[in-house]
Enzyme design. Structure first.
Site, PDB file in Angstrom:
ATOM      1  NE  ARG A  18      -2.130  -1.183   3.497  1.00 46.29           N
ATOM      2  CZ  ARG A  18      -2.478  -0.922   4.741  1.00 46.29           C
ATOM      3  NH1 ARG A  18      -3.636  -0.355   5.004  1.00 46.29           N
ATOM      4  NH2 ARG A  18      -1.685  -1.216   5.743  1.00 46.29           N
ATOM      5  CG  ASN A  36      -3.962  -4.229   2.999  1.00 45.96           C
ATOM      6  OD1 ASN A  36      -3.391  -4.147   1.920  1.00 45.96           O
ATOM      7  ND2 ASN A  36      -3.309  -4.280   4.141  1.00 45.96           N
TER       8      ASN A  36
END
Length: 91
Positions: A18, A36
């Site tokens: 991320r 996520n």
């Protein structure tokens, strides 16, 4: 300007995917977000010009060094709210 949604599967959680994606998207001057998902995948919505989105998509296939990307699916998306590219909480 267009928006794309990407769904990345493989070993992509717990490896810095991320933050790596957010850094790459900001460098490409894209807006949007990354998060996520509870199924172990990573979801990205990015907005910008076609060239920058193509470059992001190519990068997503590689990911950061610890990632093992299995697949990257993409589709058209609605543009996110204006602002910078950020990391969202897990869905």
């Amino acid at each position: 300007m267009i928006a794309r949604r990407y769904l990345v599967t493989g070993r992509v959680q717990g490896v810095g995917y991320r933050d790596w994606t957010a850094h790459r998207a900001r460098a490409l001057e894209l807006t949007g977000w990354v998060r996520n998902r509870s199924d172990g995948s990573v979801e990205i919505v990015a907005h910008g010009n076609q060239d920058a989105l193509d470059r992001l998509a190519q990068s997503l296939v590689q990911g950061p060094p610890a990632a093992q990307v299995r697949s990257v699916r993409s589709e058209d998306a609605q543009a996110p709210e204006a602002g910078e590219f950020f990391v969202r909480p897990t869905l």
